[in-house]
Design a protein around this motif. Sequence first.
Motif, mmCIF file in Angstrom:
data_model
loop_
_atom_site.group_PDB
_atom_site.id
_atom_site.type_symbol
_atom_site.label_atom_id
_atom_site.label_comp_id
_atom_site.label_asym_id
_atom_site.label_seq_id
_atom_site.Cartn_x
_atom_site.Cartn_y
_atom_site.Cartn_z
ATOM 1 N N THR A 94 1.071 -0.980 0.459
ATOM 2 C CA THR A 94 0.394 0.030 -0.024
ATOM 3 C C THR A 94 1.095 1.224 0.090
ATOM 4 O OG1 THR A 94 -0.404 0.340 2.097
ATOM 5 C CG2 THR A 94 -1.941 -0.924 1.681
ATOM 6 N N ASN A 95 1.923 1.095 -0.285
ATOM 7 C CA ASN A 95 2.831 2.132 0.465
ATOM 8 C C ASN A 95 4.373 2.214 -1.430
ATOM 9 O OD1 ASN A 95 4.954 4.002 0.319
ATOM 10 N ND2 ASN A 95 5.207 3.903 2.737
ATOM 11 N N CYS A 129 -0.906 -7.710 2.317
ATOM 12 C CA CYS A 129 -1.492 -7.600 1.604
ATOM 13 C C CYS A 129 -3.600 -7.459 1.980
ATOM 14 C CB CYS A 129 -1.134 -8.662 0.649
ATOM 15 S SG CYS A 129 -1.322 -10.468 1.111
ATOM 16 N N ASN A 133 -7.893 -2.510 -1.288
ATOM 17 C CA ASN A 133 -6.346 -2.036 -2.295
ATOM 18 C C ASN A 133 -6.922 -0.729 -2.635
ATOM 19 O OD1 ASN A 133 -5.907 -4.198 -2.115
ATOM 20 N ND2 ASN A 133 -6.879 -4.785 -4.749
ATOM 21 N N GLY A 134 -5.492 0.381 -2.541
ATOM 22 C CA GLY A 134 -5.862 2.101 -2.405
ATOM 23 C C GLY A 134 -5.724 1.598 -3.844
ATOM 24 N N LYS A 137 -1.924 1.525 -4.359
ATOM 25 C CA LYS A 137 -1.189 0.354 -4.230
ATOM 26 C C LYS A 137 -0.318 -0.497 -5.608
ATOM 27 C CE LYS A 137 -2.825 -4.835 -2.824
ATOM 28 N NZ LYS A 137 -2.407 -4.922 -4.035
#
Length: 180
Positions: A94-95, A129, A133-134, A137
């Motif tokens: 996510t980063n 995980c 989900n952004g 992602k």
Amino acid sequence: ANKNYKQKRTFKVIIVGDAGVGKTCLSFRFCCGKFPEHTEATIGVDFRERSCVIENELLKVQLWDTAGQERYRQSIVAHYYRNVNATVFVYDVTNRESFQSLNAWIRECEKHGLTSDSNSPRILIGNKCDLENGQEKVSMDEAQIFADQNNMALFETSAKSQSEADHVESIFLTLLHKLQ
Ligand code: GDP
Ligand code: MG
């Protein structure tokens, strides 16, 4: 039971990646069997170990991870990169910044002899995980391209999710099998 095994080799595995990607949690998950209730930012070097039986041999596995902050790198490098049997690179799915930092981590390791053609295997873990989900992602597809370019096996997992617990275990065991 341990005395039935003749040898006890020790393998040193280092876990590298930006601060906050979950290196300490992955190490804790593998060595202590659970997600830690409290984590404090690693200062300097974190060290954990666990014994496992691989192909009828008892192995002692040492997991080392670092703070990840630039300011610590210089002071720890000397003994940290010595006698390394395998390297685990970690980013947070996510980063995106933590994914982009991997190049710098790979260069840092290569400076210390941990290259794709050294006989010390390297793997890549996309952690967290379990999170939604952004848009930020990092997709499995782009991570796979990066992993292929750098000659590493890629795994996505979560140190936190209970349903991924066995997966974290199997990733490390797969790596240990490569060390035979
Ligand atoms: P390190 O700096 O790479 O050692 O990262 P830590 O292991 O200290 O984890 C940083 C933060 O991410 C902590 O707040 C952890 O609780 C959290 N964290 C680590 N792994 C996961 C994961 O798989 N999923 C989620 N949701 N959070 C995680
Ligand atoms: Mg840490």
